[in-house]
Motif scaffolding. Structure first.
Motif, PDB file in Angstrom:
ATOM      1  N   ASP A 140      40.739  64.570  13.374  1.00 10.22           N
ATOM      2  CA  ASP A 140      41.143  64.966  12.029  1.00 10.22           C
ATOM      3  C   ASP A 140      39.910  65.281  11.175  1.00 10.22           C
ATOM      4  O   ASP A 140      38.795  64.850  11.480  1.00 10.22           O
ATOM      5  CB  ASP A 140      41.949  63.837  11.380  1.00 10.22           C
ATOM      6  N   PRO A 141      40.091  66.009  10.064  1.00  8.75           N
ATOM      7  CA  PRO A 141      38.962  66.334   9.191  1.00  8.75           C
ATOM      8  C   PRO A 141      38.506  65.128   8.371  1.00  8.75           C
ATOM      9  O   PRO A 141      39.215  64.119   8.266  1.00  8.75           O
ATOM     10  CB  PRO A 141      39.512  67.440   8.292  1.00  8.75           C
ATOM     11  N   VAL A 142      37.327  65.236   7.782  1.00 11.75           N
ATOM     12  CA  VAL A 142      36.711  64.124   7.063  1.00 11.75           C
ATOM     13  C   VAL A 142      37.567  63.662   5.885  1.00 11.75           C
ATOM     14  O   VAL A 142      37.675  62.460   5.615  1.00 11.75           O
ATOM     15  CB  VAL A 142      35.293  64.503   6.609  1.00 11.75           C
ATOM     16  N   ASP A 143      38.183  64.583   5.162  1.00 10.54           N
ATOM     17  CA  ASP A 143      39.034  64.195   4.032  1.00 10.54           C
ATOM     18  C   ASP A 143      40.149  63.262   4.485  1.00 10.54           C
ATOM     19  O   ASP A 143      40.503  62.294   3.798  1.00 10.54           O
ATOM     20  CB  ASP A 143      39.638  65.432   3.352  1.00 10.54           C
ATOM     21  N   SER A 144      40.695  63.539   5.640  1.00  7.37           N
ATOM     22  CA  SER A 144      41.741  62.686   6.195  1.00  7.37           C
ATOM     23  C   SER A 144      41.173  61.299   6.536  1.00  7.37           C
ATOM     24  O   SER A 144      41.818  60.267   6.279  1.00  7.37           O
ATOM     25  CB  SER A 144      42.331  63.325   7.453  1.00  7.37           C
ATOM     26  N   HIS A 145      39.962  61.273   7.098  1.00 11.15           N
ATOM     27  CA  HIS A 145      39.320  59.993   7.420  1.00 11.15           C
ATOM     28  C   HIS A 145      39.198  59.121   6.173  1.00 11.15           C
ATOM     29  O   HIS A 145      39.509  57.927   6.197  1.00 11.15           O
ATOM     30  CB  HIS A 145      37.911  60.219   7.983  1.00 11.15           C
ATOM     31  N   ASN A 146      38.714  59.724   5.093  1.00  9.38           N
ATOM     32  CA  ASN A 146      38.466  58.950   3.875  1.00  9.38           C
ATOM     33  C   ASN A 146      39.747  58.340   3.314  1.00  9.38           C
ATOM     34  O   ASN A 146      39.757  57.204   2.830  1.00  9.38           O
ATOM     35  CB  ASN A 146      37.798  59.841   2.822  1.00  9.38           C
ATOM     36  N   THR A 147      40.833  59.087   3.385  1.00  9.01           N
ATOM     37  CA  THR A 147      42.114  58.555   2.924  1.00  9.01           C
ATOM     38  C   THR A 147      42.603  57.433   3.830  1.00  9.01           C
ATOM     39  O   THR A 147      43.083  56.387   3.363  1.00  9.01           O
ATOM     40  CB  THR A 147      43.163  59.680   2.862  1.00  9.01           C
TER      41      THR A 147
END
Length: 298
Positions: A140-147
């Motif tokens: 998954d993309p980084v934005d998804s990781h942060n969430t």
């Protein structure tokens, strides 16, 4: 040559070396050995220079793959990536002179991955003390990781702090380099999910251990930490850890003892491991050379 013949050649070399170069140490039987040792402790960075030891043994493992499949001893592929700690121009540059562990996760917002990230967080300080850097990867993309990380922290009862980066690999380019695909699992866009892979990498960027788990089975972080300690000790002291180490050979009074690497010559065994003992076995071959942990050269 194929994988089987390569392994057979490696095993033959190691066995011949063990037979030819066993230490001139006292012969012992399982009943008579009574040597005590302490439990393993943190391995210092300084390595013992045994001419026929770790460096010689590691030459049994080629640095390059002949067929594109990553194997032990190969140089870990370098890559650039976006992570939760910012952009990396180079994975190798980020590792520097440290050991490294690269974990892959099938996807964000999945139950097993959530618990694994939490367990890695609990081991972070222990690994950092041993000069090990940790990075995890998800498709998954980084934005998804942060969430997702908010869920990880909320779910873990230990109030963990995620101090290590999570790599974004939405196009699967890194996963492809590391052979992380499980062809039996496809996501809803037709792109393969990664297996639960673990790569332990030494300061020379060589892959020292590979573990592959299916998506349905979570990893045991205690075992991974045990492997780190064993690999570092082997690199430092030219030894090999027996099965179940450090809970091995207790029945003969040598709990936690380690074997000399098969490539260690008689001369080097006498010079660097004077406390090693050779176990008496029916074959008469002098290859089981045990040394108590507290008798390893400093």
């Amino acid at each position: 040559p194929n994988t089987a013949s390569l392994f057979a050649n490696m095993l033959a070399k190691a066995t011949m070396a063990a037979t030819r170069m066993a230490a001139r140490a006292p012969m012992i039987s399982a009943a008579s050995a009574r040597v005590t040792s302490r439990a393993p402790t943190h391995v210092p960075a300084m390595h013992l220079c045994v001419p026929s030891g770790s460096a010689t043994y590691n030459k049994l493992y080629p640095e390059k793959s002949s067929d594109g499949v990553l194997r032990l001893g190969n140089i870990a592929p370098d890559f650039s990536a976006d992570t939760t700690h910012g952009h990396w121009p180079s994975f190798h540059e980020w590792l520097g002179d440290s050991w490294g562990i690269l974990f892959s996760h099938p996807a964000d917002f999945t139950p097993v991955c959530t618990t694994e990230i939490g367990r890695v967080a609990l081991k972070y300080d222990w690994l950092t003390e041993r000069n090990v850097k940790i990075a995890t990867l998800s498709v998954d993309p980084v934005d998804s990781h942060n969430t997702w990380l908010s869920d990880v922290v909320a779910h873990c009862e230990n109030k963990v702090e995620i101090k290590f980066p999570i790599i974004g690999d939405a196009d699967r380019s890194i996963s492809m380099k590391y052979n992380m695909f499980d062809p039996g699992n496809l996501d809803d866009t037709g792109l393969p999910l990664t297996i639960r892979a673990v790569f332990i990498i030494d300061p020379e960027k060589k892959i020292k251990l590979i573990l592959n788990y299916p998506a349905s089975v979570g990893r045991n972080l205690d075992e991974i930490c045990r492997c780190v300690e064993a690999l570092q000790l082997s690199a430092k002291s030219s030894i090999a850890t027996p099965a179940n180490w450090p809970n091995n050979h207790e029945s003969i009074g040598m709990k936690g003892s380690v074997f000399l690497l098969p490539t260690v010559s008689k001369e080097d065994a006498e010079k660097f491991f004077p406390s090693a003992v050779t176990c008496d076995v029916p074959s008469g071959k002098e290859y089981l050379r045990l040394c108590p942990m507290d008798k390893l050269p400093k």
